[in-house]
Design a protein around this motif. Structure first.
Motif, PDB file in Angstrom:
ATOM      1  N   ARG A 186     -24.798  29.560  -9.772  1.00 53.74           N
ATOM      2  CA  ARG A 186     -25.351  29.865 -11.094  1.00 53.74           C
ATOM      3  C   ARG A 186     -25.853  31.308 -11.131  1.00 53.74           C
ATOM      4  O   ARG A 186     -25.090  32.220 -10.845  1.00 53.74           O
ATOM      5  CB  ARG A 186     -26.455  28.869 -11.462  1.00 53.74           C
ATOM      6  N   CYS A 187     -27.137  31.533 -11.427  1.00 55.00           N
ATOM      7  CA  CYS A 187     -27.666  32.895 -11.528  1.00 55.00           C
ATOM      8  C   CYS A 187     -28.172  33.445 -10.204  1.00 55.00           C
ATOM      9  O   CYS A 187     -28.624  34.589 -10.133  1.00 55.00           O
ATOM     10  CB  CYS A 187     -28.787  32.949 -12.573  1.00 55.00           C
ATOM     11  N   PHE A 188     -28.089  32.643  -9.141  1.00 54.65           N
ATOM     12  CA  PHE A 188     -28.638  33.053  -7.852  1.00 54.65           C
ATOM     13  C   PHE A 188     -27.558  33.668  -6.964  1.00 54.65           C
ATOM     14  O   PHE A 188     -26.592  32.998  -6.587  1.00 54.65           O
ATOM     15  CB  PHE A 188     -29.252  31.856  -7.128  1.00 54.65           C
ATOM     16  N   GLU A 189     -27.736  34.932  -6.616  1.00 56.80           N
ATOM     17  CA  GLU A 189     -26.854  35.545  -5.627  1.00 56.80           C
ATOM     18  C   GLU A 189     -27.150  34.964  -4.257  1.00 56.80           C
ATOM     19  O   GLU A 189     -26.235  34.658  -3.491  1.00 56.80           O
ATOM     20  CB  GLU A 189     -27.043  37.058  -5.619  1.00 56.80           C
ATOM     21  N   SER A 190     -28.431  34.823  -3.940  1.00 58.07           N
ATOM     22  CA  SER A 190     -28.848  34.144  -2.719  1.00 58.07           C
ATOM     23  C   SER A 190     -30.272  33.641  -2.903  1.00 58.07           C
ATOM     24  O   SER A 190     -31.055  34.218  -3.668  1.00 58.07           O
ATOM     25  CB  SER A 190     -28.771  35.073  -1.499  1.00 58.07           C
ATOM     26  N   LEU A 191     -30.585  32.563  -2.213  1.00 60.87           N
ATOM     27  CA  LEU A 191     -31.916  31.968  -2.315  1.00 60.87           C
ATOM     28  C   LEU A 191     -32.161  31.107  -1.091  1.00 60.87           C
ATOM     29  O   LEU A 191     -31.263  30.395  -0.634  1.00 60.87           O
ATOM     30  CB  LEU A 191     -32.029  31.100  -3.583  1.00 60.87           C
ATOM     31  N   SER A 192     -33.369  31.177  -0.554  1.00 58.45           N
ATOM     32  CA  SER A 192     -33.744  30.342   0.582  1.00 58.45           C
ATOM     33  C   SER A 192     -35.151  29.819   0.353  1.00 58.45           C
ATOM     34  O   SER A 192     -36.085  30.600   0.137  1.00 58.45           O
ATOM     35  CB  SER A 192     -33.689  31.154   1.883  1.00 58.45           C
ATOM     36  N   LEU A 193     -35.295  28.480   0.361  1.00 57.50           N
ATOM     37  CA  LEU A 193     -36.576  27.851   0.071  1.00 57.50           C
ATOM     38  C   LEU A 193     -36.924  26.837   1.152  1.00 57.50           C
ATOM     39  O   LEU A 193     -36.040  26.169   1.696  1.00 57.50           O
ATOM     40  CB  LEU A 193     -36.526  27.103  -1.266  1.00 57.50           C
ATOM     41  N   GLU A 194     -38.202  26.731   1.433  1.00 63.45           N
ATOM     42  CA  GLU A 194     -38.724  25.628   2.229  1.00 63.45           C
ATOM     43  C   GLU A 194     -39.298  24.597   1.266  1.00 63.45           C
ATOM     44  O   GLU A 194     -40.046  24.948   0.345  1.00 63.45           O
ATOM     45  CB  GLU A 194     -39.802  26.115   3.193  1.00 63.45           C
TER      46      GLU A 194
END
Length: 353
Positions: A11-19
């Motif tokens: 979607r709109c996220f090029e990259s994302l990292s979440l805990e």
């Protein structure tokens, strides 16, 4: 439950990292910043299903050639990748051949959003999708039967539109529709039976009233697909489409014996939608044998304090709950210690709680 989520070109996220904490997390931000896409990614990772798109292609960032979703959950590393060449599913780095193999090793999901009110007042398509999502999580064979039914239905409808009808070919697809259609209808009816006792409890809990909520199944084949195809044969040739089968199934939602779509108020309809989704969670937990992850997409702005508090009280304390919202005005002290992410223009930043 999920302990992490990683996105690439989704979607709109090029990259994302979440805990992701055990109890859950809040995703706060203005509209159209990517909050819903985070929950959608969880749904795709866990169930290979998007509540917002019919295929994987729209999930890809507009300038990308593929997307990836990964996360750790249920003591496994899960990955879903999609490109124009197709989809790949991996568990602990090993690529699996079928979606069924992947789903057997994952978790369960309940999606709750503002659009759920259409379950009550909208067309039958939304109610069929509600049943399909539950059935496919409880029965691996259901997903397979539904896919085969849809392919046969599309092919049969194309045959019915031809200038010169090929009756042998039409009959061959009719037999496929009967085989898989009867399976689908039976599974849907069974799920409605499972939901019934939970509906009584969830409706009372959310509404705070002694209201009777019930479902009345309406099979698109009238109870026998063989007889339905015999009785609609002439009309099908005239209208050039398949007129019987589970693609026409529906169920009435009755509140105190009256059709809820016609007689229930706006507030009652939203309460019924909440009760239906909470009952779904109860069935997944009791029959599916796993605690589902609850994905709540910006629903609190449409709820009054009574229903909002009732919803939060009913959700299992041990369940992981991922919640999107445009503001925190509704939040009570029970959620004050939760992890909060500020979502803005395709990024998510952990804020001090």
């Amino acid at each position: 439950m999920l302990t992490s989520l990683r996105l690439l070109n989704f979607r709109c996220f090029e990259s994302l990292s979440l805990e992701l904490p055990e109890e859950g997390a809040l995703f706060v931000g203005h509209n159209a910043q990517g909050k819903t896409s985070i929950l959608e990614a969880v749904c795709v990772l866990v169930r290979l299903h998007s509540p917002r798109a019919k295929s994987m292609r729209p999930l890809m960032k507009f300038d990308a050639s593929e997307f990836g979703i990964a996360g750790e959950g249920w003591e496994r590393d899960l990955q879903v990748r999609h490109s124009r060449a197709g989809s790949k599913m991996l568990i602990d780095g090993e690529e699996l051949k079928t979606q069924g193999e992947y789903l057997e090793n994952g978790g369960l999901v309940v999606w709750m959003g503002n659009e759920d009110v259409e379950l009550v007042r909208g067309s039958g398509g939304g109610r069929r999708r509600y049943l399909d999502f539950i059935c496919s999580q409880l029965d691996q064979g259901y997903r397979r039967a539904l896919s085969r039914y849809r392919r046969a239905l599309k092919a049969r409808n194309l045959l019915l539109k031809e200038p010169r009808l090929r009756e042998d070919s039409i009959q061959a697809y009719t037999e496929i529709l009967i085989e898989h259609g009867e399976y689908i209808t039976s599974a849907r009816q069974h799920v409605l039976t499972l939901l019934a006792p939970h509906l009584a409890n969830t409706q009372k809990s959310v509404s705070g009233r002694e209201e009777i909520l019930a479902f009345e199944y309406q099979p698109g084949s009238g109870g026998s697909m063989v007889r339905a195809f015999e009785s609609t044969a002439e009309s099908e040739r005239r209208q050039r489409q398949t007129l019987a089968g589970p693609h026409r199934d529906d169920f009435k939602i009755l509140l105190n014996g009256l059709p809820a779509g016609d007689y229930a108020s706006e507030g009652q309809q939203r309460t019924i939608a909440l009760a239906m989704k909470l009952a779904q969670g109860d069935v997944l937990r009791s029959v599916g044998g796993k605690m589902p992850v609850y994905l709540l997409d910006d629903i609190f702005g449409e709820l009054d304090p009574q229903r909002r508090n009732a919803l939060m009280r009913y959700l299992p304390k041990s369940a992981q709950k991922l919640i999107t919202t445009t503001n925190l005005d509704w939040m009570d002290q029970d959620l004050a210690g939760w992890s909060r992410y500020l979502v803005d223009a395709g990024s998510a930043k952990l804020e001090d709680s």
